[in-house]
Design an enzyme around this catalytic site. Sequence first.
Site, PDB file in Angstrom:
ATOM      1  N   ASN A  10       0.871  -1.173   0.000  1.00  0.00           N
ATOM      2  CA  ASN A  10       0.000   0.000   0.000  1.00  0.00           C
ATOM      3  C   ASN A  10       0.908   1.222   0.000  1.00  0.00           C
ATOM      4  O   ASN A  10       1.417   1.635   1.039  1.00  0.00           O
ATOM      5  CB  ASN A  10      -0.914  -0.018   1.221  1.00  0.00           C
ATOM      6  CG  ASN A  10      -1.848   1.179   1.270  1.00  0.00           C
ATOM      7  OD1 ASN A  10      -1.775   2.094   0.459  1.00  0.00           O
ATOM      8  ND2 ASN A  10      -2.739   1.182   2.254  1.00  0.00           N
ATOM      9  N   LYS A  17       3.106   0.778   3.306  1.00  0.00           N
ATOM     10  CA  LYS A  17       2.694  -0.248   4.257  1.00  0.00           C
ATOM     11  C   LYS A  17       2.766  -1.593   3.538  1.00  0.00           C
ATOM     12  O   LYS A  17       2.439  -1.676   2.350  1.00  0.00           O
ATOM     13  CB  LYS A  17       1.261   0.000   4.737  1.00  0.00           C
ATOM     14  CG  LYS A  17       1.061   1.299   5.496  1.00  0.00           C
ATOM     15  CD  LYS A  17      -0.409   1.477   5.863  1.00  0.00           C
ATOM     16  CE  LYS A  17      -0.659   2.806   6.534  1.00  0.00           C
ATOM     17  NZ  LYS A  17      -2.099   3.028   6.824  1.00  0.00           N
ATOM     18  N   ARG A  92      -2.580  -2.092  -3.504  1.00  0.00           N
ATOM     19  CA  ARG A  92      -3.776  -1.277  -3.316  1.00  0.00           C
ATOM     20  C   ARG A  92      -3.695  -0.088  -4.265  1.00  0.00           C
ATOM     21  O   ARG A  92      -2.716   0.653  -4.277  1.00  0.00           O
ATOM     22  CB  ARG A  92      -3.863  -0.776  -1.880  1.00  0.00           C
ATOM     23  CG  ARG A  92      -5.092   0.115  -1.653  1.00  0.00           C
ATOM     24  CD  ARG A  92      -4.966   0.950  -0.407  1.00  0.00           C
ATOM     25  NE  ARG A  92      -6.168   1.772  -0.214  1.00  0.00           N
ATOM     26  CZ  ARG A  92      -6.158   2.949   0.407  1.00  0.00           C
ATOM     27  NH1 ARG A  92      -5.031   3.458   0.876  1.00  0.00           N
ATOM     28  NH2 ARG A  92      -7.275   3.640   0.538  1.00  0.00           N
ATOM     29  N   HIS A 181     -12.988   2.955   0.015  1.00  0.00           N
ATOM     30  CA  HIS A 181     -12.966   1.925   1.070  1.00  0.00           C
ATOM     31  C   HIS A 181     -13.582   0.618   0.579  1.00  0.00           C
ATOM     32  O   HIS A 181     -14.064  -0.188   1.369  1.00  0.00           O
ATOM     33  CB  HIS A 181     -13.731   2.378   2.325  1.00  0.00           C
ATOM     34  CG  HIS A 181     -13.155   3.556   3.034  1.00  0.00           C
ATOM     35  ND1 HIS A 181     -13.939   4.526   3.641  1.00  0.00           N
ATOM     36  CD2 HIS A 181     -11.873   3.947   3.228  1.00  0.00           C
ATOM     37  CE1 HIS A 181     -13.171   5.439   4.186  1.00  0.00           C
ATOM     38  NE2 HIS A 181     -11.905   5.118   3.953  1.00  0.00           N
ATOM     39  N   ASN A 212     -10.778   7.710  10.570  1.00  0.00           N
ATOM     40  CA  ASN A 212     -10.576   9.139  10.327  1.00  0.00           C
ATOM     41  C   ASN A 212     -11.267   9.523   9.020  1.00  0.00           C
ATOM     42  O   ASN A 212     -11.870  10.580   8.900  1.00  0.00           O
ATOM     43  CB  ASN A 212      -9.086   9.463  10.270  1.00  0.00           C
ATOM     44  CG  ASN A 212      -8.837  10.955  10.331  1.00  0.00           C
ATOM     45  OD1 ASN A 212      -9.359  11.646  11.193  1.00  0.00           O
ATOM     46  ND2 ASN A 212      -8.049  11.467   9.401  1.00  0.00           N
ATOM     47  N   GLY A 213     -11.185   8.620   8.027  1.00  0.00           N
ATOM     48  CA  GLY A 213     -12.056   8.686   6.865  1.00  0.00           C
ATOM     49  C   GLY A 213     -13.228   7.765   7.137  1.00  0.00           C
ATOM     50  O   GLY A 213     -13.069   6.723   7.768  1.00  0.00           O
ATOM     51  N   ARG A 242     -12.618  15.841   7.312  1.00  0.00           N
ATOM     52  CA  ARG A 242     -13.406  16.160   6.113  1.00  0.00           C
ATOM     53  C   ARG A 242     -14.840  16.488   6.499  1.00  0.00           C
ATOM     54  O   ARG A 242     -15.412  15.868   7.399  1.00  0.00           O
ATOM     55  CB  ARG A 242     -13.402  14.984   5.134  1.00  0.00           C
ATOM     56  CG  ARG A 242     -12.028  14.609   4.609  1.00  0.00           C
ATOM     57  CD  ARG A 242     -12.146  13.452   3.619  1.00  0.00           C
ATOM     58  NE  ARG A 242     -10.842  12.865   3.333  1.00  0.00           N
ATOM     59  CZ  ARG A 242     -10.585  11.562   3.340  1.00  0.00           C
ATOM     60  NH1 ARG A 242     -11.549  10.706   3.616  1.00  0.00           N
ATOM     61  NH2 ARG A 242      -9.367  11.122   3.056  1.00  0.00           N
ATOM     62  N   MET A 284     -11.753  10.286  18.384  1.00  0.00           N
ATOM     63  CA  MET A 284     -13.019  10.067  19.072  1.00  0.00           C
ATOM     64  C   MET A 284     -12.823   9.789  20.559  1.00  0.00           C
ATOM     65  O   MET A 284     -13.675  10.157  21.386  1.00  0.00           O
ATOM     66  CB  MET A 284     -13.778   8.908  18.409  1.00  0.00           C
ATOM     67  CG  MET A 284     -15.201   8.711  18.927  1.00  0.00           C
ATOM     68  SD  MET A 284     -16.278  10.171  18.739  1.00  0.00           S
ATOM     69  CE  MET A 284     -16.541  10.168  16.955  1.00  0.00           C
ATOM     70  N   ARG A 285     -11.708   9.188  20.936  1.00  0.00           N
ATOM     71  CA  ARG A 285     -11.453   8.934  22.358  1.00  0.00           C
ATOM     72  C   ARG A 285     -11.322  10.249  23.119  1.00  0.00           C
ATOM     73  O   ARG A 285     -11.855  10.394  24.231  1.00  0.00           O
ATOM     74  CB  ARG A 285     -10.178   8.093  22.514  1.00  0.00           C
ATOM     75  CG  ARG A 285     -10.297   6.680  21.965  1.00  0.00           C
ATOM     76  CD  ARG A 285      -8.946   6.029  21.822  1.00  0.00           C
ATOM     77  NE  ARG A 285      -8.126   6.727  20.825  1.00  0.00           N
ATOM     78  CZ  ARG A 285      -6.952   6.289  20.381  1.00  0.00           C
ATOM     79  NH1 ARG A 285      -6.462   5.151  20.846  1.00  0.00           N
ATOM     80  NH2 ARG A 285      -6.266   6.974  19.487  1.00  0.00           N
ATOM     81  N   GLY A 331     -11.424   1.947  12.756  1.00  0.00           N
ATOM     82  CA  GLY A 331     -10.971   2.350  14.086  1.00  0.00           C
ATOM     83  C   GLY A 331     -12.058   2.790  15.035  1.00  0.00           C
ATOM     84  O   GLY A 331     -12.152   2.312  16.172  1.00  0.00           O
ATOM     85  N   GLY A 333     -15.465   2.577  14.397  1.00  0.00           N
ATOM     86  CA  GLY A 333     -16.546   1.596  14.375  1.00  0.00           C
ATOM     87  C   GLY A 333     -16.270   0.383  15.235  1.00  0.00           C
ATOM     88  O   GLY A 333     -17.184  -0.181  15.845  1.00  0.00           O
ATOM     89  N   GLU A 385      -8.322  -5.178   5.271  1.00  0.00           N
ATOM     90  CA  GLU A 385      -8.142  -4.830   3.866  1.00  0.00           C
ATOM     91  C   GLU A 385      -6.953  -5.553   3.239  1.00  0.00           C
ATOM     92  O   GLU A 385      -6.988  -5.924   2.067  1.00  0.00           O
ATOM     93  CB  GLU A 385      -7.995  -3.316   3.730  1.00  0.00           C
ATOM     94  CG  GLU A 385      -9.276  -2.574   4.101  1.00  0.00           C
ATOM     95  CD  GLU A 385      -9.110  -1.077   4.152  1.00  0.00           C
ATOM     96  OE1 GLU A 385      -9.350  -0.413   3.130  1.00  0.00           O
ATOM     97  OE2 GLU A 385      -8.739  -0.567   5.232  1.00  0.00           O
TER      98      GLU A 385
END
Length: 400
Positions: A10, A17, A92, A181, A212-213, A242, A284-285, A331, A333, A385
């Site tokens: 990726n 990655k 990817r 995604h 984050n996306g 975004r 979110m944390r 992440g 979800g 993924e």
Amino acid sequence: MSATRVLVLNSGSSSVKYQLLDMRDSSRLAVGLVERIGEEGSRLKHAPQGGGSREWTGPIADHDAALKAVAEELSKDGLGLDSPELAAIGHRVVHGGKTFTEPTVIDEAVLAEIERLIPVAPLHNPANLTGIRTARALRPDLPQVAVFDTAFHTTMPESAARYAIDVETADAHRIRRYGFHGTSHAYVSRATAKLLGKAPEDVNVIVLHLGNGASASAVRGGRCVDTSMGLTPLEGLVMGTRSGDTDPAVIFHLARVGRMSIDEIDTLLNKKSGLVGLCGDNDMREIRRRIDEGDEQAELAFDIYIHRLKKYIGAYYAVLGTVDAIAFTAGVGENAAPVREAAVAGLETLGPAVDRELNAVLSDEPRLISPADARVKVAVVPTDEELEIATQTYALVARH
């Protein structure tokens, strides 16, 4: 096939990655990351199966040097790119347009088409191309496969994929809803069907990929029929940085009244909006911690995030007609129980419900978090993924 290993790459603009998987049992033989490519402080992290992870910092000039460094690290563990057990390299690729509807063996024609798509994916496709060309130079004899983020969404009907603008203008500039995604939505929708003990073609699933996306998809019988992201990953849900859905006239207003340039508006909507624009945080944390301390700005940001998410769940109920499951992944979800609970709250008459005790359980395994008698199941399904890319790559090479 005697060779059973697949290397998944990726390639980002300044990172690579990678994972090496053995497709006999989908085990990970090595996982790693090269970041800050082109800087003095480049860093490589490499973790082989069984422990003994390694990390080093130093200048890595470009992607060619990065992949050579990856190959060297793999060789130290007896997993080098020259291994006869390596069956293929899977890449990817973010944007495949309308052309690529499935994983594709890479040749010069494929490279040329990915390059032609750069205008609709200027941040991603150039980096993906660089990684492909470097890997092909290192192993020109090995099958290399492109797996496209957009491919899973090419099954959307024209009624969902087209914007209501002049057709000739749209076609001339490839303006339509592509979605992103896709490898995650494909993997999670199938894994959700398995969790329910059914075949993918017998299940309707709303998949919520929340990181984050963030994106949502409506999957009918294993095929995507709608998704929240559009021409670019900017459309749809509220994300980390975004904006998601916005009246297009906001752009005209900012240009005419705010005297902002197109580049400034682009930066605003992609990098300074969403949760970070609403409350200064995109984690979110941290937002939940601030809410617990009585921070009203953080609470409003959370409420806006949930409101948009709930609107899409409702919209995809209407698109699908019947829903068997709602699946949370990525992440946020997978880890933010308050997001899952709030997103489903109030929808009980439609069928879904969340069991608070099940929702609070921390696990890396796919699981149901709805009461046993819920008409619509709610699931948490960790996405994978890399495994999806490896699976699609190996299946394609095995067929040929």
